[in-house]
Design a protein around this motif. Sequence first.
Motif, PDB file in Angstrom:
ATOM      1  N   UNK A   8       0.834  -1.204   0.000  1.00 21.85           N
ATOM      2  CA  UNK A   8       0.000   0.000   0.000  1.00 21.85           C
ATOM      3  C   UNK A   8       0.867   1.252   0.000  1.00 21.85           C
ATOM      4  N   UNK A   9       1.969   1.211   0.717  1.00 24.04           N
ATOM      5  CA  UNK A   9       2.867   2.357   0.773  1.00 24.04           C
ATOM      6  C   UNK A   9       3.489   2.628  -0.593  1.00 24.04           C
ATOM      7  N   UNK A  16       1.237   9.254  -5.805  1.00 24.55           N
ATOM      8  CA  UNK A  16       1.475  10.616  -5.347  1.00 24.55           C
ATOM      9  C   UNK A  16       0.466  11.075  -4.304  1.00 24.55           C
ATOM     10  N   UNK A  17      -0.059  10.126  -3.528  1.00 21.51           N
ATOM     11  CA  UNK A  17      -1.013  10.469  -2.471  1.00 21.51           C
ATOM     12  C   UNK A  17      -0.412  10.085  -1.123  1.00 21.51           C
ATOM     13  N   UNK A  18      -0.995  10.595  -0.057  1.00 22.94           N
ATOM     14  CA  UNK A  18      -0.556  10.252   1.290  1.00 22.94           C
ATOM     15  C   UNK A  18      -0.860   8.777   1.570  1.00 22.94           C
ATOM     16  N   UNK A  19       0.009   8.107   2.291  1.00 24.23           N
ATOM     17  CA  UNK A  19      -0.253   6.697   2.610  1.00 24.23           C
ATOM     18  C   UNK A  19      -1.602   6.467   3.294  1.00 24.23           C
ATOM     19  N   UNK A  20      -2.069   7.435   4.087  1.00 22.64           N
ATOM     20  CA  UNK A  20      -3.353   7.247   4.778  1.00 22.64           C
ATOM     21  C   UNK A  20      -4.494   7.077   3.777  1.00 22.64           C
ATOM     22  N   UNK A  23      -4.454   3.421   2.817  1.00 26.28           N
ATOM     23  CA  UNK A  23      -4.974   2.595   3.913  1.00 26.28           C
ATOM     24  C   UNK A  23      -6.498   2.735   4.032  1.00 26.28           C
ATOM     25  N   UNK A  24      -7.006   3.943   3.826  1.00 23.13           N
ATOM     26  CA  UNK A  24      -8.456   4.124   3.846  1.00 23.13           C
ATOM     27  C   UNK A  24      -9.101   3.391   2.669  1.00 23.13           C
ATOM     28  N   UNK A  25      -8.448   3.448   1.497  1.00 25.50           N
ATOM     29  CA  UNK A  25      -8.961   2.731   0.324  1.00 25.50           C
ATOM     30  C   UNK A  25      -8.983   1.221   0.594  1.00 25.50           C
ATOM     31  N   UNK A  26      -7.980   0.716   1.275  1.00 23.23           N
ATOM     32  CA  UNK A  26      -7.971  -0.699   1.651  1.00 23.23           C
ATOM     33  C   UNK A  26      -9.122  -1.012   2.605  1.00 23.23           C
ATOM     34  N   UNK A  42      -5.135   3.969 -10.643  1.00 20.50           N
ATOM     35  CA  UNK A  42      -6.324   4.685 -11.128  1.00 20.50           C
ATOM     36  C   UNK A  42      -7.501   4.581 -10.156  1.00 20.50           C
ATOM     37  N   UNK A  43      -7.864   3.393  -9.667  1.00 28.05           N
ATOM     38  CA  UNK A  43      -8.929   3.350  -8.651  1.00 28.05           C
ATOM     39  C   UNK A  43      -8.559   4.112  -7.381  1.00 28.05           C
ATOM     40  N   UNK A  44      -7.282   4.077  -6.992  1.00 29.90           N
ATOM     41  CA  UNK A  44      -6.855   4.801  -5.793  1.00 29.90           C
ATOM     42  C   UNK A  44      -7.001   6.307  -5.994  1.00 29.90           C
TER      43      UNK A  44
END
Length: 153
Positions: A8-9, A16-20, A23-26, A42-44
Amino acid sequence: MPREEWSLLKLATLAGVQPKVAYEARDRQVVHPEVLAPSDVLPLLTFDALRRVSWPGENYARNARQRLRLWESLAIEQSRIDLENVKPLTGLYVHPGGAVLAASPSEHATAALRFVENQEPHMYLPLDKWTAQTLNRLTEGSNTEPDPSQAIA
């Protein structure tokens, strides 16, 4: 050749997004850590763009974690495209009823006119630009290495 391991990291760094966000997407089942791949960018990114959207007349607490709304789920599913299959001009028009994928000038004109004609709120997501940025980061290689200081416990 063995399949490259993705975390995920690493996916968040590539997007180019924050790791949080990853984790929220997961947690909301947008991405699945067991089967991550570069095309999950793309989904992220779609999830990140839409997670705080509230359409006119929609009662939605922006700061509360909730299940994905139907139109969010439809848009995220529409964005699940293999990076190699994204054509120039590919974009996603998201509206309260779902999403419309457009990949040609005529499809863009049709979608845009429909929303303007019906005075329907919408949001455009540039999947082609996101794909180009992702492919550039993949070829550069250095940007895909996770930064340990960004890890979330």
